[in-house]
Write an enzyme that holds these catalytic residues in place. Structure first.
Site, PDB file in Angstrom:
ATOM      1  NE  ARG A  13      -0.856  -0.247   4.950  1.00 46.75           N
ATOM      2  CZ  ARG A  13      -1.480   0.100   6.069  1.00 46.75           C
ATOM      3  NH1 ARG A  13      -2.698   0.604   6.009  1.00 46.75           N
ATOM      4  NH2 ARG A  13      -0.905  -0.062   7.242  1.00 46.75           N
ATOM      5  CB  SER A  40      -6.821   2.285   5.434  1.00 45.42           C
ATOM      6  OG  SER A  40      -7.276   2.554   6.748  1.00 45.42           O
ATOM      7  CD  GLU A  61     -18.021   1.832  -0.154  1.00 42.13           C
ATOM      8  OE1 GLU A  61     -17.333   1.925   0.883  1.00 42.13           O
ATOM      9  OE2 GLU A  61     -19.272   1.829  -0.147  1.00 42.13           O
ATOM     10  CG  PHE A  86     -15.970  -1.686   1.539  1.00 43.03           C
ATOM     11  CD1 PHE A  86     -16.498  -2.690   2.341  1.00 43.03           C
ATOM     12  CD2 PHE A  86     -15.229  -0.681   2.132  1.00 43.03           C
ATOM     13  CE1 PHE A  86     -16.300  -2.689   3.712  1.00 43.03           C
ATOM     14  CE2 PHE A  86     -15.033  -0.670   3.505  1.00 43.03           C
ATOM     15  CZ  PHE A  86     -15.560  -1.681   4.298  1.00 43.03           C
ATOM     16  NE  ARG A 170      -3.725  -2.979   8.446  1.00 44.28           N
ATOM     17  CZ  ARG A 170      -2.763  -2.983   9.370  1.00 44.28           C
ATOM     18  NH1 ARG A 170      -1.869  -3.965   9.378  1.00 44.28           N
ATOM     19  NH2 ARG A 170      -2.707  -2.027  10.281  1.00 44.28           N
TER      20      ARG A 170
END
Length: 319
Positions: A13, A40, A61, A86, A170
């Protein structure tokens, strides 16, 4: 290749945020769209350093994907970013109807994919995204293994015209590739040659597959590791070649065993080169929160479980 256990670990990320900033500065058409998760996903790097290219869409979204479609229809290149869970489930109708069907140049970034999502819970985990996105017409589906591949992949995707889904993790992962690595959409990468069996892996499971291969080599088992960064379009020729070379396949993915890499490889093998095969992935069960190593073990996708699957698959081969 050096041991994955000794390799430097880099966050996908972080590399994503830095590379998207670079693209947004260099190309006037590139815009970053955020679903209120910039800290994030690290798209806040764009917000802080090139704010005119950052569009905050909020926790909406479906609307974000509609906005992305509108931007792409004017010749811009939006990079829409949120958690994979999502994007693949809440906004899939907008993605299919407004982006995939008209073949628009929208880049969809699914962060926090798989099991290891920082104790966010099962509502924030995506174990079905590869299966969902690879069914969409015109959609290219990608899953990088390390930070280097994230950057190379994004640069290639920037040049490619059409809808793309990139699956990101992540946490930091071992660096597998060097800076000379050349990523090509639709091409598999042979990371390790062996004669007894081939592990075909994607995304985060590639470094774990290399770790498993090291353990298996210590037991006298010669293992090939074929990294599949592109789930769609799939490198069918590489799969057939692997089946011909070793005669048995194990797939590994941080995803459901249904519909993802394992299913895609099985489809190729049953039509082109039937050989024994086993799939390492999350079985038909709900996920939950927990520490990373415990999650890998409980859901049977750790290097130890890849080793176990390889040994079981070799029995099918008669070894």
């Amino acid at each position: 290749m050096k041991s994955t256990q000794l390799a430097e670990k880099v966050s996908m990320r972080d590399v994503f945020g830095e590379t998207l900033l670079q693209l947004s500065v260099e190309d006037e058409k590139v815009y970053a769209l955020d679903g209120d998760l910039a800290n994030s996903t690290k798209v806040d790097t764009v917000a802080s350093n090139n704010p005119k290219k950052f569009l905050q869409m909020g926790i909406a979204e479906q609307n974000m994907m509609s906005v992305a479609a509108g931007l792409a229809s004017t010749g811009l290149q939006p990079w829409a970013t949120s958690f994979a869970a999502f994007l693949s489930k809440r906004s899939i109708d907008q993605i299919q109807v407004q982006i995939a069907q008209p073949n628009l140049d929208v880049k969809i970034i699914g962060a926090y994919s798989g099991l290891l999502t920082g104790l966010t819970g099962k509502t924030h985990q995506a174990l079905e995204d590869l299966a969902i996105f690879r069914t969409l017409v015109n959609m290219t589906v990608l899953a990088p293994a390390d930070g280097v591949e994230v950057k190379k992949m994004m640069e290639a995707v920037h040049e490619y015209k059409g809808p793309v889904y990139i699956r990101l993790a992540r946490d930091p992962y071992p660096t597998i590739f060097d800076n000379d690595y050349k990523f090509e959409i639709g091409k598999a990468v042979l990371l390790k040659e062996g004669t007894d069996i081939t592990i075909i892996s994607t995304g985060t499971q590639t470094s774990r597959s290399l770790e498993a291969a090291e353990q298996l080599e210590a037991d006298g088992i010669s293992v090939s590791v074929l990294h599949m960064p592109t789930i769609k379009p799939l490198d069918k020729a590489a799969i057939v070649k692997a089946a011909e070379a070793t005669g048995v396949i194990v797939t590994a993915e941080e995803h459901s065993i249904y519909g993802g890499l394992g299913s895609a490889v099985a489809e190729v093998l049953v039509e082109e080169k039937p050989v024994p095969m086993l799939r390492v992935g999350v079985k038909d069960r709900n996920s939950e929160s927990g520490p990373n190593e415990e999650m890998l073990e409980k859901y049977e996708i750790s290097p130890r479980h890849i080793v176990k699957a390889v040994k079981e698959a070799l029995k099918k081969k008669g070894l």
